[in-house]
Design a protein around this motif. Structure first.
Motif, PDB file in Angstrom:
ATOM      1  N   VAL A 362      23.165  33.655  93.438  1.00 31.32           N
ATOM      2  CA  VAL A 362      23.961  34.647  92.702  1.00 31.32           C
ATOM      3  C   VAL A 362      25.418  34.589  93.148  1.00 31.32           C
ATOM      4  O   VAL A 362      26.343  34.632  92.325  1.00 31.32           O
ATOM      5  CB  VAL A 362      23.391  36.064  92.901  1.00 31.32           C
ATOM      6  CG1 VAL A 362      24.316  37.111  92.299  1.00 31.32           C
ATOM      7  CG2 VAL A 362      22.011  36.166  92.276  1.00 31.32           C
ATOM      8  N   LEU A 363      25.645  34.500  94.450  1.00 31.23           N
ATOM      9  CA  LEU A 363      27.007  34.393  94.963  1.00 31.23           C
ATOM     10  C   LEU A 363      27.709  33.158  94.405  1.00 31.23           C
ATOM     11  O   LEU A 363      28.881  33.219  93.984  1.00 31.23           O
ATOM     12  CB  LEU A 363      26.979  34.342  96.495  1.00 31.23           C
ATOM     13  CG  LEU A 363      28.337  34.134  97.188  1.00 31.23           C
ATOM     14  CD1 LEU A 363      29.285  35.270  96.860  1.00 31.23           C
ATOM     15  CD2 LEU A 363      28.151  33.998  98.694  1.00 31.23           C
ATOM     16  N   LEU A 364      26.995  32.049  94.377  1.00 35.19           N
ATOM     17  CA  LEU A 364      27.583  30.829  93.830  1.00 35.19           C
ATOM     18  C   LEU A 364      27.839  30.969  92.331  1.00 35.19           C
ATOM     19  O   LEU A 364      28.831  30.435  91.820  1.00 35.19           O
ATOM     20  CB  LEU A 364      26.662  29.640  94.111  1.00 35.19           C
ATOM     21  CG  LEU A 364      26.646  29.176  95.571  1.00 35.19           C
ATOM     22  CD1 LEU A 364      25.538  28.154  95.795  1.00 35.19           C
ATOM     23  CD2 LEU A 364      27.992  28.571  95.960  1.00 35.19           C
ATOM     24  N   ALA A 365      26.959  31.681  91.630  1.00 34.82           N
ATOM     25  CA  ALA A 365      27.186  31.901  90.198  1.00 34.82           C
ATOM     26  C   ALA A 365      28.485  32.656  89.959  1.00 34.82           C
ATOM     27  O   ALA A 365      29.242  32.348  89.026  1.00 34.82           O
ATOM     28  CB  ALA A 365      26.009  32.668  89.595  1.00 34.82           C
ATOM     29  N   VAL A 366      28.774  33.644  90.814  1.00 34.20           N
ATOM     30  CA  VAL A 366      30.027  34.398  90.695  1.00 34.20           C
ATOM     31  C   VAL A 366      31.224  33.495  90.975  1.00 34.20           C
ATOM     32  O   VAL A 366      32.202  33.469  90.215  1.00 34.20           O
ATOM     33  CB  VAL A 366      30.022  35.598  91.673  1.00 34.20           C
ATOM     34  CG1 VAL A 366      31.392  36.270  91.700  1.00 34.20           C
ATOM     35  CG2 VAL A 366      28.947  36.600  91.276  1.00 34.20           C
ATOM     36  N   LEU A 367      31.156  32.722  92.057  1.00 30.47           N
ATOM     37  CA  LEU A 367      32.279  31.852  92.426  1.00 30.47           C
ATOM     38  C   LEU A 367      32.514  30.758  91.383  1.00 30.47           C
ATOM     39  O   LEU A 367      33.661  30.415  91.084  1.00 30.47           O
ATOM     40  CB  LEU A 367      32.009  31.232  93.793  1.00 30.47           C
ATOM     41  CG  LEU A 367      31.943  32.216  94.971  1.00 30.47           C
ATOM     42  CD1 LEU A 367      31.582  31.491  96.259  1.00 30.47           C
ATOM     43  CD2 LEU A 367      33.260  32.958  95.124  1.00 30.47           C
ATOM     44  N   VAL A 368      31.440  30.217  90.838  1.00 36.12           N
ATOM     45  CA  VAL A 368      31.571  29.197  89.796  1.00 36.12           C
ATOM     46  C   VAL A 368      32.246  29.786  88.559  1.00 36.12           C
ATOM     47  O   VAL A 368      33.148  29.176  87.973  1.00 36.12           O
ATOM     48  CB  VAL A 368      30.190  28.613  89.436  1.00 36.12           C
ATOM     49  CG1 VAL A 368      30.250  27.839  88.126  1.00 36.12           C
ATOM     50  CG2 VAL A 368      29.705  27.693  90.551  1.00 36.12           C
ATOM     51  N   ALA A 369      31.832  30.980  88.159  1.00 35.69           N
ATOM     52  CA  ALA A 369      32.425  31.615  86.975  1.00 35.69           C
ATOM     53  C   ALA A 369      33.907  31.904  87.179  1.00 35.69           C
ATOM     54  O   ALA A 369      34.707  31.813  86.243  1.00 35.69           O
ATOM     55  CB  ALA A 369      31.676  32.898  86.642  1.00 35.69           C
ATOM     56  N   LEU A 370      34.295  32.245  88.409  1.00 37.14           N
ATOM     57  CA  LEU A 370      35.691  32.617  88.677  1.00 37.14           C
ATOM     58  C   LEU A 370      36.608  31.423  88.885  1.00 37.14           C
ATOM     59  O   LEU A 370      37.824  31.540  88.674  1.00 37.14           O
ATOM     60  CB  LEU A 370      35.753  33.519  89.911  1.00 37.14           C
ATOM     61  CG  LEU A 370      35.056  34.873  89.831  1.00 37.14           C
ATOM     62  CD1 LEU A 370      35.164  35.606  91.162  1.00 37.14           C
ATOM     63  CD2 LEU A 370      35.637  35.717  88.711  1.00 37.14           C
TER      64      LEU A 370
END
Length: 795
Positions: A362-370
């Motif tokens: 989930v953390l990586l999903a946020v960083l990837v989106a940003l």
């Protein structure tokens, strides 16, 4: 925060080669570490401090050669002659003898076929012949006699006395070959080893025997095949195409999500170098990471396309999209991270690892989106919305605002808000009714899919020997405080006590079964009893028997001077289930409390977070009620009725809370954004639905497809997770957030935004709506003759 994210998004767009290269280097580094240092997964569900673990420690102290129950790679090969025949008849007897020989020749098999405790495996044909020679007494080698094992005649109920332990059924039709693979733990069992056993079984079946195998050594360690992920991704792509009308734009959230999940799985696999990783953890991380990864990228991409309606500067549009929608993504991601990471407070190691593994993705999903998504947009420039299949030209009202289905729906709810709220509460309350019958247990061979060899073997054993054959308890008896001459009598008293309990099929002192050549030398300080219940491992009666035995422990210990502990797989999984159930209140308090504070910061309100929490509780109750009805009670005939996997409720609660707050943040931040710019609460609700309902609906449909695809997995844990989460998304997004929340907002009016002045001063101002990013320009109206525009808002 909005200003910081604005700069980050703009910088990622302009410096896209640097950002893409950085993500590529990170993938190589993490993937390389995982390949070099990862360890096999494990399905050990032990919890320090539970009674069965303490008993296992006592067992290891008294009998140093004993293995942990979860590490015993035991195999039961069950052979059954046709109805009315016996396994010692031709050609079955020779086929069984050859089967044992073929298995012994396979890899990871001791030189002599033995059980996990070093005893020679028994040929059921020889056992049957020995029983006939003894006049059908059923004692001795055939039945494994010993203290407390009575000798029933061959035609008695197979669930009575020592026949329950025998390698051959009373009728002589079914036999069991029990042995153990020569490995340290079950995760060391290779597919080649299992294939050798299955090949030998196929050869034996040519004689007319029915042959099946179960046991921990024959578990499925291959992991998921990827079908569920591909189906979920394919359906998500279809929804994205319909949402954007562009093939290229539809693929961008998929690419971003796959990248994040791939990196996350590499990281989770690398975690196994430091922690024992459950075999379910990577698949759960994939399920959750893929769903939120697509959704987070979708929200930012949709906002970017909307910003292009106000400016031709693509870098500016990306910056403003990341500053506004990205702020919502950050807080939505934080709620999910809180829910998953908070699993550690219940002090259940395997659940903590599962939660942290999912939190990583989930953390990586946020960083990837940003960062990665803006970088990809910088790479593609004007081609980001290429491959158009249709142009989006929404209807507009007299004030030039978009008139879409979100507006129509919000106005419909606004006509009868109280009726909408009551309908949701009554409807979801009714759906939650089956929850009162919730029964938790761990998956066993008896709950496996009927077409698996594990389930077929389990059914044969239950029919021939009674269901308790696969639910043994190990009673460890410590006699070190007694004089050596008193121990045998005390052990016999414990056997008699255990046999006298209601629901007990048979009890046997395993010390009597040991080969004198391999038995420990010296004074006997303790013994181990094997107790078989009359009920199966997933039967509530078995749990009741365990509690009954533990309630009587103090009495028998005082009477005999011994110390007693009860362990074994059934006892351990029962204790784990009880601990999980007891941990729910603490977990809910921590998650709801932390998330409530976070939502107060986001919405600058007390009542809005309260309504969000109320909606979450309705979602959870309805979701678990539907899961009990369909999975446990077999409603609709979709699944065979079986207990709910013990850690499904607590994990579902955590994930559902995070996802519910996702939709709350994405939808209500747009409502508050309109309100802080001067709209009344009623008008703000309409405006929020105008700008976000379509994208939230698309995100919910995508997440539902991704989760529902995992129902196709054979693993009952993943299957039940996929079903529960798919139901939760549908209920929360389309019923709670789209009906209940706007209904409550209409009823609360301006009071929805009430916040005491003293609390307003304490709470930090994070500017989720991006108010500081506003520019003096006005939104450019869409020209009716602008045939070449591709940057049109999606909602």
């Amino acid at each position: 925060m909005a200003t910081l994210l604005y700069r980050l998004g703009k910088h990622a767009y302009r410096r896209w080669p640097l950002f893409i290269a950085g993500w590529l280097v990170l993938m190589i580094a993490v993937g390389g570490f995982a390949a070099a240092f990862s360890k096999p997964t494990t399905d050990s569900f032990s919890i320090p401090g539970i009674p069965s673990e303490e008993a296992a420690d006592l067992q290891a102290e008294l009998f140093p050669g004993s293995k942990d129950a979860f590490d015993q790679a035991t195999v039961n090969v069950v052979v059954a002659a046709p109805e009315g025949e016996r396994i010692d008849q031709a050609p079955y007897a020779d086929a069984i003898t050859q089967l044992i020989s073929d298995i012994a020749a396979g890899p990871d098999i001791p030189e002599e076929l033995t059980t996990t405790d070093g005893q020679a495996a028994v040929n059921p044909v020889n056992a049957l012949e020995a029983r006939d020679t003894n006049g059908g007494s059923g004692n001795g080698d055939a039945n494994g006699g010993g203290r407390g094992a009575n000798a029933p005649p061959a035609d008695t109920d197979p669930a009575v006395g020592a026949a329950a332990f025998a390698p051959v059924s009373p009728s002589g039709r079914v036999g069991v070959i029990t042995f153990g693979f020569d490995v340290d733990t079950i995760t060391d069992v290779t597919p080649e080893t299992q294939d050798a056993v299955l090949a030998a079984m196929d050869t034996a079946a040519e004689s007319g025997l029915t042959v099946a195998a179960n046991g921990q050594g024959m578990g499925d360690f291959s992991g998921p095949g990827g079908t569920a992920e591909l189906i979920g991704i394919g359906l998500a792509l279809l929804v994205l195409v319909l949402t954007f009308g562009s093939l290229v734009a539809a693929g961008l959230p998929i690419v971003a999500a796959i990248w994040g999940v791939g990196l996350g799985l590499a990281g989770v696999t690398g975690m196994s170098a430091f922690f024992d990783l459950s075999s379910s953890a990577p698949l759960l991380a994939t399920m959750i990471g893929l769903a939120v990864g697509i959704d987070y990228s979708l929200f930012i991409l949709a906002r970017y396309r909307g910003e292009l309606d106000h400016t031709d500067d693509r870098a500016e549009a990306v910056g403003r999209a990341v500053g506004t929608a990205g702020s919502a993504v950050v807080f939505a991601g934080l709620t999910v991270l809180i829910a998953l990471s908070a699993l550690s407070v219940v002090r259940i190691p395997f659940l903590t690892i599962m939660g942290l593994a999912a939190a990583v993705t989930v953390l990586l999903a946020v960083l990837v989106a940003l960062t990665l998504l803006p970088a990809i947009l910088g790479l593609m420039k004007s081609k980001a919305f290429g491959g158009q299949l249709r142009k989006y030209r929404p209807k507009r009202e007299a004030d030039n605002k978009i008139l879409n289905n979100g507006v129509r729906w919000a106005r419909l709810i606004g006509r009868r808000p109280l009726a909408a709220v009551l309908l949701v509460v009554i409807g979801l309350g009714s759906l939650a009714i089956p929850l009162k019958d919730l029964y938790l247990a761990f998956p066993t061979d008896s709950t496996a899919s009927p077409d698996t060899t594990q389930r077929q073997a389990s059914d044969l054993l239950a029919d021939a020997f009674g269901p308790g054959r696969e639910a043994p308890f190990q009673i460890v008896v410590d006699g070190r405080d007694l004089a050596q001459g008193q121990r045998d009598g005390a052990f016999a008293d414990v056997v008699a006590w255990a046999e006298g309990q209601d629901g007990v099929s048979a009890v046997i002192d395993t010390a009597a079964l040991q080969d004198p050549a391999t038995a420990p030398q010296g004074p006997v300080e303790g013994t181990q009893l094997l107790l078989l219940p009359e009920s199966g491992p997933d039967d509530p009666a078995t749990k009741d028997l365990l509690q009954q035995l533990r309630d009587g422990e103090d009495g028998i210990e005082s009477a005999t001077g011994t110390d007693i502990g009860i362990t074994g797989l059934t006892a351990i999984t029962t204790d784990v289930s009880d601990r999980l159930t007891g941990a729910l209140p603490l977990y809910l308090a921590v998650v709801v409390g932390l998330a409530f504070l976070l939502l107060m910061i986001v919405f600058r309100s007390i009542l809005v977070p309260l309504t969000a929490t109320f909606g979450f509780l309705l979602t959870v109750l309805a979701t678990l009620g539907a899961t009990v009805a369909v999975f446990q009670q077999g409603a609709l005939g979709i699944f065979e009725g079986q207990p709910i996997v013990s850690f499904v409720p607590i994990f579902v609660i955590g994930v559902v809370f995070g996802l519910a707050m996702d939709y709350q943040v994405f939808l209500v931040t747009r409502i508050r954004e309109a309100h802080v710019h001067g709209e009344s609460t009623a008008d703000a609700v309409v405006d929020g639905f105008r700008n976000s309902a379509r994208v939230v609906a698309a995100a919910a449909v995508i997440m539902t497809f991704v989760f529902a695809a995992f129902i196709l997995e054979p693993d009952p844990v993943i299957k039940s997770f996929g079903f529960a989460l798919a139901v939760a998304v549908l209920v929360d997004a389309f019923i709670v957030r789209m009906v209940l929340i706007p209904g409550l907002m209409y009823l609360m009016g301006e009071k929805a935004w009430y916040l005491p002045a003293w609390l307003d001063r304490i709470l930090p101002d994070v500017d989720v709506e991006g108010e500081k990013l506003e520019r003096p320009h006005l939104a450019r109206p869409a020209a009716a003759d602008d045939e070449d525009r591709e940057e049109v808002p999606v909602g």
